[in-house]
Enzyme design. Structure first.
Site, PDB file in Angstrom:
ATOM      1  N   LEU A   1      11.928 -19.524  -2.655  1.00  0.00           N
ATOM      2  CA  LEU A   1      10.799 -18.766  -2.238  1.00  0.00           C
ATOM      3  C   LEU A   1       9.408 -19.313  -3.037  1.00  0.00           C
ATOM      4  O   LEU A   1       9.482 -19.313  -4.245  1.00  0.00           O
ATOM      5  CB  LEU A   1      10.812 -17.387  -2.448  1.00  0.00           C
ATOM      6  CG  LEU A   1       9.875 -16.507  -1.895  1.00  0.00           C
ATOM      7  CD1 LEU A   1       9.733 -16.518  -0.457  1.00  0.00           C
ATOM      8  CD2 LEU A   1      10.066 -15.073  -2.352  1.00  0.00           C
TER       9      LEU A   1
ATOM     10  N   ASP B   1       0.889  -1.243  -0.034  1.00  0.00           N
ATOM     11  CA  ASP B   1      -0.022  -0.011   0.058  1.00  0.00           C
ATOM     12  C   ASP B   1       0.930   1.276   0.120  1.00  0.00           C
ATOM     13  O   ASP B   1       2.019   1.175   0.516  1.00  0.00           O
ATOM     14  CB  ASP B   1      -0.909   0.009   1.093  1.00  0.00           C
ATOM     15  CG  ASP B   1      -2.081   0.853   1.163  1.00  0.00           C
ATOM     16  OD1 ASP B   1      -2.325   1.385  -0.022  1.00  0.00           O
ATOM     17  OD2 ASP B   1      -2.552   1.205   1.964  1.00  0.00           O
TER      18      ASP B   1
ATOM     19  N   HIS C   1       2.213   2.891  -9.195  1.00  0.00           N
ATOM     20  CA  HIS C   1       1.875   1.312  -9.262  1.00  0.00           C
ATOM     21  C   HIS C   1       3.156   0.645  -9.963  1.00  0.00           C
ATOM     22  O   HIS C   1       3.697  -0.374  -9.393  1.00  0.00           O
ATOM     23  CB  HIS C   1       0.761   1.007 -10.089  1.00  0.00           C
ATOM     24  CG  HIS C   1      -0.369   1.424  -9.328  1.00  0.00           C
ATOM     25  ND1 HIS C   1      -0.689   1.237  -7.812  1.00  0.00           N
ATOM     26  CD2 HIS C   1      -1.457   2.156  -9.546  1.00  0.00           C
ATOM     27  CE1 HIS C   1      -1.713   1.792  -7.376  1.00  0.00           C
ATOM     28  NE2 HIS C   1      -2.430   2.456  -8.433  1.00  0.00           N
TER      29      HIS C   1
END
Ligand code: IPE
Ligand code: IPE
Ligand code: MG
Length: 236
Positions: A132, A22, A39
């Site tokens: 990961l 955010d 973004h």
């Protein structure tokens, strides 16, 4: 008696870190840029954070990229976010090289066909990666996920007596452990419909840094804070 001197206190790396990406809009506004520039910068941060988590041995990273409520935003912004997602997915071969496995949570059925296809390709290409496991939450909502799970359970004809905590968990998008640590940047202190079921016993860490300014140092701070927490799970 002989005690071996401990030179360094052993630090626990959370198995699953979830992050709410955010603050992109505010980061852009501060610079007089359009929101979509925020973004794009946030997407770069996400790649760096995933690499960092892979390096330090985090097993699962789940990043909130687009919520079921984010469709309320202007079409131009939504289209911009979807294009950034396309670019990210087209770049997915690089993650395979880094041994990162990609996955997605959320209702992807309403996304553009080409995006769904890119998601399938990214999953297929990276399926054997052993580092990961990196999940992006796209068109994800915690309540939507629970509704989806309940529908599956009802449709499968399970009787009420057989509905359990485990059965609900098994019907969620996340077929992996619940988050140990949830990180939210940008100074907001809320979940915004993220991992509503899975966060029941998660630890939370917040920072005022905006997501495009977030980096490995913040991950380290969050892990240090996590190591000072005592997780009791209702016990003593
Ligand atoms: C998060 O950044 C990204 C998405 C929700 C897609 P925001 O766009 O919410 O940034 P702020 O909160 O307006 O600064
Ligand atoms: C949460 O951020 C969703 C994502 C980061 C993808 P929002 O910016 O949508 O959340 P609110 O509206 O501030 O609660
Ligand atoms: Mg926001």
């Amino acid at each position: 008696m002989f005690f071996k001197k401990k030179t360094e206190v052993q630090r626990v790396i959370p198995t699953h870190i979830a992050v709410i990406m955010d603050g992109n809009g505010r980061w852009a506004k501060k610079r007089g840029l359009p929101r979509n520039a925020g973004h794009a910068a946030g997407s770069k941060t996400f790649k760096e954070v995933a690499r960092y988590c892979n390096k330090i041995g985090v097993k699962y990273l789940t990043a909130y990229a687009f919520s079921t409520e984010n469709w309320k935003r202007p079409k131009e912004e939504v289209d911009g976010i979807m294009n950034i997602l396309r670019d990210y997915l087209k770049d997915s071969k690089n993650y395979v090289k880094e041994n990162i496995k990609l996955g997605f949570i959320g209702d992807r059925s309403v996304l553009d066909e080409d995006i769904q296809e890119l998601m399938r390709i990214a999953e297929e290409d990276s399926k054997n990666a052993t580092g990961l496991k990196c999940y992006l939450a796209i068109n994800y909502g915690g309540r939507d996920e629970i509704v989806h799970a309940v529908k599956n359970i009802v449709n499968s004809g399970v009787s009420a007596d057989n509905v359990t905590d485990e059965l609900i968990s098994a019907n969620l998008y996340t077929d992996y452990p619940d988050p140990d640590l949830i990180i939210r940047p940008s100074g907001e202190l809320r979940l915004s419909n993220y991992l509503v079921w899975q966060s029941a016993y998660s630890e939370f860490w917040f920072t005022d840094a905006l997501w495009p300014d977030f980096n490995g140092k913040h991950i380290e701070q969050a892990i240090d804070a996590y190591n000072k927490r005592e997780r009791r799970f209702g016990g003593v």
